[in-house]
Scaffold this motif. Sequence first.
Motif, PDB file in Angstrom:
ATOM      1  N   LEU A 211       0.880  -1.168   0.000  1.00  0.00           N
ATOM      2  CA  LEU A 211       0.000   0.000   0.000  1.00  0.00           C
ATOM      3  C   LEU A 211       0.919   1.220   0.000  1.00  0.00           C
ATOM      4  CD1 LEU A 211      -2.552  -1.174   2.744  1.00  0.00           C
ATOM      5  CD2 LEU A 211      -2.733  -1.438   0.245  1.00  0.00           C
ATOM      6  N   ALA A 212       1.351   1.621  -1.156  1.00  0.00           N
ATOM      7  CA  ALA A 212       2.405   2.635  -1.271  1.00  0.00           C
ATOM      8  C   ALA A 212       1.996   3.957  -0.644  1.00  0.00           C
ATOM      9  CB  ALA A 212       2.754   2.842  -2.741  1.00  0.00           C
ATOM     10  N   GLY A 213       2.985   4.634  -0.066  1.00  0.00           N
ATOM     11  CA  GLY A 213       2.740   5.949   0.500  1.00  0.00           C
ATOM     12  C   GLY A 213       3.201   6.049   1.936  1.00  0.00           C
ATOM     13  N   ALA A 214       3.040   7.235   2.497  1.00  0.00           N
ATOM     14  CA  ALA A 214       3.449   7.501   3.872  1.00  0.00           C
ATOM     15  C   ALA A 214       2.510   6.827   4.864  1.00  0.00           C
ATOM     16  CB  ALA A 214       3.485   9.004   4.122  1.00  0.00           C
ATOM     17  N   GLN A 215       3.065   6.486   6.017  1.00  0.00           N
ATOM     18  CA  GLN A 215       2.274   5.936   7.116  1.00  0.00           C
ATOM     19  C   GLN A 215       2.123   7.018   8.176  1.00  0.00           C
ATOM     20  OE1 GLN A 215       3.133   1.945   8.354  1.00  0.00           O
ATOM     21  NE2 GLN A 215       2.676   2.356  10.488  1.00  0.00           N
ATOM     22  N   HIS A 216       0.881   7.170   8.676  1.00  0.00           N
ATOM     23  CA  HIS A 216       0.564   8.180   9.668  1.00  0.00           C
ATOM     24  C   HIS A 216       0.042   7.512  10.938  1.00  0.00           C
ATOM     25  CE1 HIS A 216       1.172  11.334   6.697  1.00  0.00           C
ATOM     26  NE2 HIS A 216       0.472  10.590   5.839  1.00  0.00           N
ATOM     27  N   PRO A 217       0.078   8.202  12.075  1.00  0.00           N
ATOM     28  CA  PRO A 217      -0.340   7.575  13.335  1.00  0.00           C
ATOM     29  C   PRO A 217      -1.728   6.941  13.295  1.00  0.00           C
ATOM     30  CG  PRO A 217       0.779   9.630  13.795  1.00  0.00           C
ATOM     31  CD  PRO A 217       0.624   9.565  12.299  1.00  0.00           C
ATOM     32  N   GLN A 218      -2.665   7.593  12.611  1.00  0.00           N
ATOM     33  CA  GLN A 218      -4.021   7.051  12.563  1.00  0.00           C
ATOM     34  C   GLN A 218      -4.099   5.733  11.797  1.00  0.00           C
ATOM     35  OE1 GLN A 218      -3.006  10.051  11.536  1.00  0.00           O
ATOM     36  NE2 GLN A 218      -4.050  10.732   9.656  1.00  0.00           N
ATOM     37  N   ASP A 219      -3.044   5.415  11.020  1.00  0.00           N
ATOM     38  CA  ASP A 219      -3.003   4.131  10.325  1.00  0.00           C
ATOM     39  C   ASP A 219      -2.702   2.974  11.276  1.00  0.00           C
ATOM     40  OD1 ASP A 219      -3.409   5.328   7.779  1.00  0.00           O
ATOM     41  OD2 ASP A 219      -1.276   5.829   7.667  1.00  0.00           O
ATOM     42  N   VAL A 220      -2.249   3.300  12.479  1.00  0.00           N
ATOM     43  CA  VAL A 220      -1.811   2.283  13.431  1.00  0.00           C
ATOM     44  C   VAL A 220      -2.817   2.078  14.560  1.00  0.00           C
ATOM     45  CG1 VAL A 220       0.110   1.557  14.912  1.00  0.00           C
ATOM     46  CG2 VAL A 220       0.564   2.991  12.921  1.00  0.00           C
ATOM     47  N   SER A 221      -3.533   3.120  14.932  1.00  0.00           N
ATOM     48  CA  SER A 221      -4.321   3.084  16.166  1.00  0.00           C
ATOM     49  C   SER A 221      -5.486   2.097  16.123  1.00  0.00           C
ATOM     50  CB  SER A 221      -4.830   4.480  16.515  1.00  0.00           C
ATOM     51  OG  SER A 221      -5.578   5.035  15.453  1.00  0.00           O
ATOM     52  N   GLY A 222      -6.040   1.835  14.948  1.00  0.00           N
ATOM     53  CA  GLY A 222      -7.151   0.886  14.866  1.00  0.00           C
ATOM     54  C   GLY A 222      -6.759  -0.515  15.297  1.00  0.00           C
ATOM     55  N   SER A 223      -5.537  -0.924  14.948  1.00  0.00           N
ATOM     56  CA  SER A 223      -5.074  -2.259  15.345  1.00  0.00           C
ATOM     57  C   SER A 223      -4.921  -2.357  16.855  1.00  0.00           C
ATOM     58  CB  SER A 223      -3.753  -2.589  14.650  1.00  0.00           C
ATOM     59  OG  SER A 223      -2.745  -1.665  15.012  1.00  0.00           O
TER      60      SER A 223
END
Length: 249
Positions: A211-223
Motif C-alpha cells: 500500500l504505497a505511501g506515507a504511514q501516519h499515526p491514525q493508520d496504526v491506532s485501529g489495530s
Amino acid sequence: MSGLLDGKRVVVTGAARGLGFQFAQDLAAQGACIVMCDILADELAHGAQRLAAEGYNVEHYRIDLACADSIASVFSAIGERGRIDGLVNNAALATGVGGKDMMEYDPQLWDRVMQINVKGTWLVTRAAVPCLNDGGSIVNVASDTALWGAPRLLAYVASKGAVIAMTRSMARELGKRRIRVNAIAPGLTRVEATEYVPAERHQLYENGRALAGAQHPQDVSGSVAWLLSNLSEFITGQLLPVNGGFIFN
C-alpha cells in the motif's frame, strides 16, 4: 453510539505526542477512559487538556521509564483510582539513536536504549499487572525494523526484537489470568520522533509498501483498539505488523 472499548480504562505510555497521543485520542473515541503517561510533563498536560476539552475521560501522570521508583509510584496512584483493563507499552527512545553502523555505535547510547525500551517495558508491565483486571489486554509497540534488520539502527532494532520476544513470554505467564499480551510492529511513521530520519529511508518505505505511501499515526491506532477489545479475546502472544505491506509476517 457504542464503541469497542466502552467502560474500559486503558493506560498509554509515551502518550504526550506522536503515536502515543494518537492512540490516546482514538482509544478515547472508542469509549475508553484513558490514562496518559509520559516523561514530557508540559506536553502531556497539554495533550490531556485537549482530550478533556473534546469530552473524553482522561487522567495523566508524568513517568520516567528509566526510574523504577517513578514507575512504581505512578502505578500505585493509578491503582488507587481503580482497576485497569488495558495497557499500551508505547514509550520508547527513538530520536537520535541511529545513523552510525555497529562498529561506531556508542556503548552508553546502547545502554540507554535498552534501559528505556526493554527494561522500561518490563518494569511498566510488572507495575501494571497487579491493577490489571483478569481478561485484560496488553499491547506492546515493537517495530518492523526488527523484522527486516534495518541498518545503522542497531540498538533500536535489538530493543524492539527484545520487545517481541518478551511479548511471547509475558503471554505465557499471564495467560492463567486470561490476560492477553500482543505486539504490533509499525513501519516508519510520520511523527515527531522520525523527523530526523533521512529522506531516503522514508522513501524506501513509501515506495516499498504494498500500500504505497506515507504511514501516519491514525493508520496504526485501529489495530491497537482491536487488540484491546473483546473482539480479539482469544489472541495472545502474537505479532501484528502494521506497515502497509512493507514486511509480510
